[in-house]
Structure formats: C-alpha cells, structure tokens
Scaffold this active site. Structure first.
Site, PDB file in Angstrom:
ATOM      1  N   LEU A 110      58.554  43.407  32.579  1.00  0.00           N
ATOM      2  CA  LEU A 110      57.586  42.899  31.921  1.00  0.00           C
ATOM      3  C   LEU A 110      57.627  41.307  32.335  1.00  0.00           C
ATOM      4  O   LEU A 110      58.905  41.184  33.583  1.00  0.00           O
ATOM      5  CB  LEU A 110      58.672  43.217  31.096  1.00  0.00           C
ATOM      6  CG  LEU A 110      58.319  44.327  29.808  1.00  0.00           C
ATOM      7  CD1 LEU A 110      58.959  44.423  28.734  1.00  0.00           C
ATOM      8  CD2 LEU A 110      56.642  44.437  29.638  1.00  0.00           C
ATOM      9  N   ASP A 111      57.249  40.296  32.368  1.00  0.00           N
ATOM     10  CA  ASP A 111      56.748  38.386  32.669  1.00  0.00           C
ATOM     11  C   ASP A 111      58.529  38.272  31.587  1.00  0.00           C
ATOM     12  O   ASP A 111      58.531  39.093  30.660  1.00  0.00           O
ATOM     13  CB  ASP A 111      55.551  38.289  31.085  1.00  0.00           C
ATOM     14  CG  ASP A 111      54.304  38.461  32.262  1.00  0.00           C
ATOM     15  OD1 ASP A 111      54.395  39.250  33.236  1.00  0.00           O
ATOM     16  OD2 ASP A 111      53.415  38.586  31.931  1.00  0.00           O
ATOM     17  N   GLN A 112      58.561  37.495  32.096  1.00  0.00           N
ATOM     18  CA  GLN A 112      59.565  36.906  31.447  1.00  0.00           C
ATOM     19  C   GLN A 112      59.863  36.452  30.116  1.00  0.00           C
ATOM     20  O   GLN A 112      60.311  36.385  29.225  1.00  0.00           O
ATOM     21  CB  GLN A 112      60.135  35.712  31.923  1.00  0.00           C
ATOM     22  CG  GLN A 112      59.206  34.100  32.269  1.00  0.00           C
ATOM     23  CD  GLN A 112      59.928  33.355  30.516  1.00  0.00           C
ATOM     24  OE1 GLN A 112      60.222  33.265  29.916  1.00  0.00           O
ATOM     25  NE2 GLN A 112      57.849  33.034  30.681  1.00  0.00           N
TER      26      GLN A 112
END
Ligand code: URA
Length: 246
Positions: A110-112
C-alpha cells in the site's frame, strides 16, 4: 519439538540464545505458574501458548496476519522517507525463519498514505496466490475524492481506462458512489498507484485511500490503526479457496 527449537522457529534468536533464555527462567509454558528451565523439554507445539519475559506468544508453524496500516508508513523493509510497516510488528515476527528472507513479508504494497488492511505472511505460496493477478483476489478500496462523483466516471471505471504504462485497459470489478465524494471500488489486480491513477484517468482525484477488504476478509473496527493480529485458520482457508474469474 524441544522448547529451545520451538522458540528458535518462532524468531526468538539463535538456538543458543533460546536455550539461554529458557535456562534463565524467562519462558513459561501454557498456563504454568513457574518457568520451564529445561531447553530440551519436549512439547506438542500445535496450539501451544507460552510467555517470554511476560509476553504471551502463540506457536504458529506458518505466520498469517493482518495489520491495520496507518498513514505515514512504507511497506518496504528499507523505507526511503517514512518508517517501515515492519516496525509495527514484534521482533520475532520480523526474524522468524532466519536466513536472507527472514520474517513475514507484506502481501503486496500500500502507498505510504494509504490506510487499512494489509496481509503479512512468511508463506511464499500464499503471498503469490494473493498478489498474482491470475487469481483475481478482489480488494475493496474506499477513496475520498476531490470532485463530485457522477455516473459517467463510474461507468468509465467499470468499462476500463488506459494507464500510462500499459496499453491494455484496467477496469474495476465493481464500483459505486457511497456518497458524492466517497468512491468504493473493487480491483482484482495491484498495479502501482492503481486506484489513484484510475481515478485521475476519469478526471477526479483521490484525496485519501483506505483498503477495507481482501477476498472475504473485512477489516473490522476491533483492530485499531497500527495494530496487528493473527488470522484464524478459517480466515486463511477462506482466503485461499478458489475465487471464480469474473
Ligand atoms: N491503489 C493506490 O493508488 N494506492 C494504494 O496504496 C493501493 C491501491
């Protein structure tokens, strides 16, 4: 299995360290009130619970867990800017198994700034099965979007949009407007920034993103942000059962 080998398999250090911890009286088995000080004590490991320096631990031959990922964490062992999601796990989960590929790994990324359901495991086949687009495991995302949603945007997401790295269109398996600014979208692949790029391709913009479901596993509020828990055997079985191709 011997107690020292059980501890070793669960990531508590080398066999020598594990043996030393037992001899020092740091390990209590099951509901015992006194430590077991014999590192070679034979125990049935299946279903075993023990305490190491007061911390309760369950034996798991293979680790399957879910994390409620907070924003501001990278899904990488070597993060560039933000702390790693792996820092949210206890040490033994990060070192179990030993060797080069020690510990549990994130099942996809998942993106940050994305929050929500992240699976982690040390079972390579499971990781492959859950991430391979061939297996069509549906993932549900909740996106808050900048501009009001309309039917045209939703139908374009369902019909398919072309992203800049592949001429083949990518489509949402399902998508609906929960309200004007809340898009719920189901994807069966995991391309880089896929939700954000698909939403941008239909002229809108993701302002925040949360993953709420993977397969039939739903992230429920009992698991606060930043916390993890073991998956139950039936949750793992349900995740790995065959999903019909849409
Ligand atoms: N799609 C995105 O754009 N970001 C994520 O983190 C996951 C899916």
């Amino acid at each position: 299995m011997q107690l020292q080998d059980i501890l070793f398999s669960q990531g508590f250090g080398t066999r020598r360290i594990c043996s030393g911890m037992v001899q020092q009286g740091l390990v209590v088995v099951g509901s015992d009130s006194v430590p077991c000080t014999d590192p070679t004590a034979m125990l049935e490991e299946t279903g075993l619970e023990f305490r190491v320096q007061g911390e309760v631990w369950q034996y798991h031959a293979v680790a399957y867990l879910m994390l409620n990922k907070p924003a501001g964490f990278e899904c990488s062992q070597k993060p560039s800017t933000y702390p790693s999601v792996y820092t949210l796990l206890p040490g033994p989960l990060r070192t179990r198994g030993g060797g080069a590929a020690a510990g549990v790994q994130a099942v996809g990324r998942l993106d940050q700034d994305t929050t929500g359901l992240l699976l982690m495991s040390d079972d390579g086949k499971f990781i492959h099965r859950m991430t391979s687009p061939r297996h069509h495991v549906p993932k549900v995302y909740e996106a808050q979007v900048k501009h009001p949603l309309d039917d045209r945007q939703l139908s374009r997401l369902l019909e398919g949009v072309v992203l800049d790295d592949d001429p083949r269109p990518v489509r949402a398996q399902a998508c609906s407007a929960v309200n004007e600014h809340h898009l719920r979208m189901t994807l069966t692949e995991g391309k880089y920034h896929q939700v954000k790029r698909m939403v941008a391709a239909v002229g809108n913009r993701v302002e925040s993103l949360h993953r709420s479901e993977i397969g039939n596993l739903v992230l429920t509020p009992e698991l606060p942000e930043g916390r993890w828990r073991w998956l139950t055997a039936s949750e793992v079985a349900a995740l790995t059962q065959k999903v019909a191709k849409p």
